[in-house]
Scaffold this active site. Structure first.
Site, PDB file in Angstrom:
ATOM      1  N   TYR A  72      -0.039  12.856  13.429  1.00  0.00           N
ATOM      2  CA  TYR A  72      -0.557  14.060  12.761  1.00  0.00           C
ATOM      3  C   TYR A  72      -0.376  13.964  11.250  1.00  0.00           C
ATOM      4  O   TYR A  72      -1.206  14.418  10.478  1.00  0.00           O
ATOM      5  CB  TYR A  72       0.153  15.311  13.297  1.00  0.00           C
ATOM      6  CG  TYR A  72      -0.513  16.579  12.829  1.00  0.00           C
ATOM      7  CD1 TYR A  72      -1.647  17.058  13.478  1.00  0.00           C
ATOM      8  CD2 TYR A  72      -0.027  17.279  11.724  1.00  0.00           C
ATOM      9  CE1 TYR A  72      -2.288  18.214  13.040  1.00  0.00           C
ATOM     10  CE2 TYR A  72      -0.668  18.430  11.285  1.00  0.00           C
ATOM     11  CZ  TYR A  72      -1.792  18.895  11.944  1.00  0.00           C
ATOM     12  OH  TYR A  72      -2.423  20.023  11.511  1.00  0.00           O
ATOM     13  N   PHE A 124     -30.115  18.317  -2.574  1.00  0.00           N
ATOM     14  CA  PHE A 124     -30.001  18.002  -1.149  1.00  0.00           C
ATOM     15  C   PHE A 124     -29.615  19.296  -0.432  1.00  0.00           C
ATOM     16  O   PHE A 124     -28.866  20.111  -0.994  1.00  0.00           O
ATOM     17  CB  PHE A 124     -28.998  16.881  -0.853  1.00  0.00           C
ATOM     18  CG  PHE A 124     -28.996  16.577   0.616  1.00  0.00           C
ATOM     19  CD1 PHE A 124     -30.081  15.924   1.179  1.00  0.00           C
ATOM     20  CD2 PHE A 124     -27.987  17.033   1.446  1.00  0.00           C
ATOM     21  CE1 PHE A 124     -30.144  15.726   2.564  1.00  0.00           C
ATOM     22  CE2 PHE A 124     -28.046  16.830   2.819  1.00  0.00           C
ATOM     23  CZ  PHE A 124     -29.125  16.169   3.374  1.00  0.00           C
ATOM     24  N   THR A 125     -30.103  19.461   0.786  1.00  0.00           N
ATOM     25  CA  THR A 125     -29.987  20.752   1.487  1.00  0.00           C
ATOM     26  C   THR A 125     -28.551  21.292   1.535  1.00  0.00           C
ATOM     27  O   THR A 125     -28.288  22.400   1.071  1.00  0.00           O
ATOM     28  CB  THR A 125     -30.531  20.615   2.924  1.00  0.00           C
ATOM     29  OG1 THR A 125     -29.906  19.488   3.536  1.00  0.00           O
ATOM     30  CG2 THR A 125     -32.036  20.415   2.929  1.00  0.00           C
ATOM     31  N   ASP A 215     -22.862  12.377  -5.875  1.00  0.00           N
ATOM     32  CA  ASP A 215     -23.040  12.393  -4.432  1.00  0.00           C
ATOM     33  C   ASP A 215     -23.253  10.922  -4.086  1.00  0.00           C
ATOM     34  O   ASP A 215     -24.336  10.376  -4.258  1.00  0.00           O
ATOM     35  CB  ASP A 215     -24.238  13.252  -4.033  1.00  0.00           C
ATOM     36  CG  ASP A 215     -24.466  13.234  -2.529  1.00  0.00           C
ATOM     37  OD1 ASP A 215     -23.959  12.305  -1.870  1.00  0.00           O
ATOM     38  OD2 ASP A 215     -25.150  14.123  -2.018  1.00  0.00           O
ATOM     39  N   LYS A 258     -23.233   7.364   6.172  1.00  0.00           N
ATOM     40  CA  LYS A 258     -24.310   6.511   5.665  1.00  0.00           C
ATOM     41  C   LYS A 258     -23.702   5.182   5.183  1.00  0.00           C
ATOM     42  O   LYS A 258     -23.484   4.281   5.971  1.00  0.00           O
ATOM     43  CB  LYS A 258     -25.073   7.218   4.529  1.00  0.00           C
ATOM     44  CG  LYS A 258     -26.010   8.323   5.007  1.00  0.00           C
ATOM     45  CD  LYS A 258     -25.290   9.606   5.262  1.00  0.00           C
ATOM     46  CE  LYS A 258     -26.193  10.814   5.303  1.00  0.00           C
ATOM     47  NZ  LYS A 258     -25.426  12.036   5.639  1.00  0.00           N
ATOM     48  N   ARG A 382     -39.540  16.830   5.512  1.00  0.00           N
ATOM     49  CA  ARG A 382     -38.819  17.078   4.254  1.00  0.00           C
ATOM     50  C   ARG A 382     -39.856  17.651   3.292  1.00  0.00           C
ATOM     51  O   ARG A 382     -40.419  16.988   2.450  1.00  0.00           O
ATOM     52  CB  ARG A 382     -38.212  15.793   3.682  1.00  0.00           C
ATOM     53  CG  ARG A 382     -37.037  15.265   4.492  1.00  0.00           C
ATOM     54  CD  ARG A 382     -35.687  15.903   4.160  1.00  0.00           C
ATOM     55  NE  ARG A 382     -35.280  17.020   4.976  1.00  0.00           N
ATOM     56  CZ  ARG A 382     -34.006  17.307   5.286  1.00  0.00           C
ATOM     57  NH1 ARG A 382     -33.032  16.521   4.905  1.00  0.00           N
ATOM     58  NH2 ARG A 382     -33.699  18.378   5.961  1.00  0.00           N
ATOM     59  N   PHE A 448     -34.720  24.422   8.705  1.00  0.00           N
ATOM     60  CA  PHE A 448     -35.377  23.258   9.308  1.00  0.00           C
ATOM     61  C   PHE A 448     -34.679  22.778  10.570  1.00  0.00           C
ATOM     62  O   PHE A 448     -35.305  22.179  11.434  1.00  0.00           O
ATOM     63  CB  PHE A 448     -35.466  22.109   8.289  1.00  0.00           C
ATOM     64  CG  PHE A 448     -34.151  21.724   7.695  1.00  0.00           C
ATOM     65  CD1 PHE A 448     -33.650  22.394   6.596  1.00  0.00           C
ATOM     66  CD2 PHE A 448     -33.404  20.694   8.247  1.00  0.00           C
ATOM     67  CE1 PHE A 448     -32.417  22.058   6.050  1.00  0.00           C
ATOM     68  CE2 PHE A 448     -32.179  20.334   7.711  1.00  0.00           C
ATOM     69  CZ  PHE A 448     -31.677  21.029   6.608  1.00  0.00           C
TER      70      PHE A 448
END
Ligand code: F0G
Length: 466
Positions: A72, A124-125, A215, A258, A382, A448
């Protein structure tokens, strides 16, 4: 003769793909309300919905899972992940999060005050959603060329320095908590930012005391484009370029799903000790202990390995090459796609593909649905649906109305790319038979994901004559 190249990996384990009939796909599409997000994966043949969390892990990563330390507190796996981030990305302080948006949440909460402005090279969303939830207004400072799908520019993700300067002058540096620079820019088509532009943005921001937060979700892909396209970098390794790129920032949010080559995970990194201390306090509230932050020990092990594998020059060259392999076939067939082809996806220009449909008939949503119907290939809208509504309740109407064909990392072969290309070319030849959609259900945020649609045609068919 140009010698052909092949995947720099071989296959050790396979997953059988679903191959439905046209009628089965039609039923699946109806069940999903013509929204590809709502199609069951069991009904999908080639899944190009996203490159997020869909990576095939290497044998080394699978092996590392067994060494996961599930303590933990103070997990050994966390130490290995932290070290990998320090070695490969160069940031001093790192905090684990369950995925990219976990890091966005913490950064936005800590840095933004209501009434602030957060400039970024296109939105970006989830990133914008967190900025807005904390009371900021997002301001797009990407170069104008990024909004033109056909404009050829080596670094279409670049920040327009003049736009940034104008904003600073207009609202004042103290109303801009940080500038968010995405490398590469997802919604612009996976377009990169040049090293020079990153350097210039950093210098401009620092002369005004404004932080630059990247980002870094697809930063390795960005580094490869710099190697390929920007003068003075061709002889350098991607790892070296990446480290320099990230040195022009004060920190980053990262979706590990990614460019860290894993199925889940993320982190927030920075060089400022005070921000780190405050971030750590919020990680405990939202994610978990600062030594796991929503990830298990084994996820962290896999991510530590993936971070190092992603900067292998052979891996990244093939990765970008595979996306291009699909894109170039479409360009050769005269299909309107965003150019140049970006790092993680090929984007169809639905506005031009379905030029008979107005944007209010959701052309990109209709095209994504038609592609699934034709071949079981799942893609993502998109465009106007993803862009949501403004404060007055009106649709945001982005210039780019796109369908994204996102290529998972190390999952498909170039043969799969050929199947996708054939389907799109056939659809293009019968594009006039595709009708628009109406939205039957709309959720209040990030619509979306769950919105439902039906065809506008009286027959109720998305494609006439089938
Ligand atoms: N930033 C960018 C540029 C992204 O593309 C994503 C995710 C995130 C942040 C958020 O990361 O999903 O780990 O919370 N993009 C996925 C996509 C969902 O399909 O493009 P996350």
């Amino acid at each position: 003769m140009t010698r052909r190249t092949a995947e720099p990996y071989k296959i050790k384990s396979v997953e059988t793909l679903a191959m439905l009939t046209y009628d089965e796909r039609k039923k699946a599409l109806e069940r999903a309300g013509y929204n590809t997000f709502l199609i069951d994966s069991a009904d999908v043949y080639i899944d190009l919905l996203t490159d997020s969390g869909t990576t095939a892990m290497s044998d080394a990563q699978w092996g590392a899972l067994m060494t996961g330390d599930e303590a933990y507190a103070g997990s050994k796996s966390w130490k290995r992940l932290e070290q990998a981030v320090r070695d490969v990305y160069g940031y001093q302080y790192v905090l684990p999060t369950h995925q990219g948006r976990g890091a966005e949440n913490i950064l936005s909460q800590l840095k933004i005050n209501p009434g602030d402005y957060v400039p970024g090279n296109m939105y970006f969303t989830t990133t914008r959603a967190h900025q807005e939830l904390n009371g900021a207004t997002f301001v797009d400072i990407i170069i104008d060329e990024a909004h033109d799908p056909l404009f050829e520019h080596s670094f279409k993700g670049n920040v327009d320095l003049q736009k940034l300067e104008n904003l600073i002058e207009e609202v004042g540096a103290d109303r801009i908590p940080y500038v968010c620079v995405a490398v590469t820019v997802n919604l612009a088509g996976g377009q990169p930012v040049s090293m020079q532009n990153l350097k210039d943005v950093y210098a401009l921001c620092h002369s005004h005391g404004i932080d630059v937060m990247f980002d870094a979700t697809r930063c390795v892909e960005n580094a490869y484009f710099i190697k390929e396209r920007e003068e003075g970098h061709s002889h350098r390794s991607v790892a070296e370029i990446l480290k320099e790129m990230l040195s022009y920032s004060d920190g980053c949010t990262m979706s590990g799903k990614k460019d860290c080559l894993v199925n889940m995970g993320g982190f927030l990194a920075m060089n400022d000790e005070e921000l780190y201390t405050r971030s750590r306090e919020l990680v405990v509230v939202y994610e978990g202990m600062p030594s796991y932050g929503g990830m298990s020990g084994r996820y962290m092990e896999a991510m530590a390995v993936g971070i190092r594998e992603a900067v292998d020059d052979h891996y990244i060259e093939h990765r970008i090459g595979q996306v291009r392999h699909l894109g170039e076939q479409l360009i050769a067939a005269g299909i309107p796609v965003v150019q140049p082809i970006g790092g993680h996806a090929v984007f169809l220009d639905a506005r031009s593909f379905l030029s008979h449909l107005p944007q209010e008939a959701f052309p990109a949503q209709a095209l994504a649905a038609a592609l699934y119907l034709d071949s079981g290939v799942r893609s993502m809208e998109r465009g106007i649906v993803s862009a949501g509504r403004n404060q007055h309740g009106e649709h945001n109407t982005p210039k780019l109305e796109l369908v994204r064909l996102t290529i998972p990392r190390r999952v498909y072969t170039n043969n799969h790319m050929d199947v996708v290309a054939d389907s799109i070319i056939e659809l293009y030849n019968k594009r006039d038979s595709i009708c628009g959609l109406r939205m039957d259900y709309e959720p209040p945020t990030l619509r979306f994901f769950t919105a439902r649609f039906s065809p506008l045609a009286e027959s109720g068919d998305l494609m006439s004559g089938n």
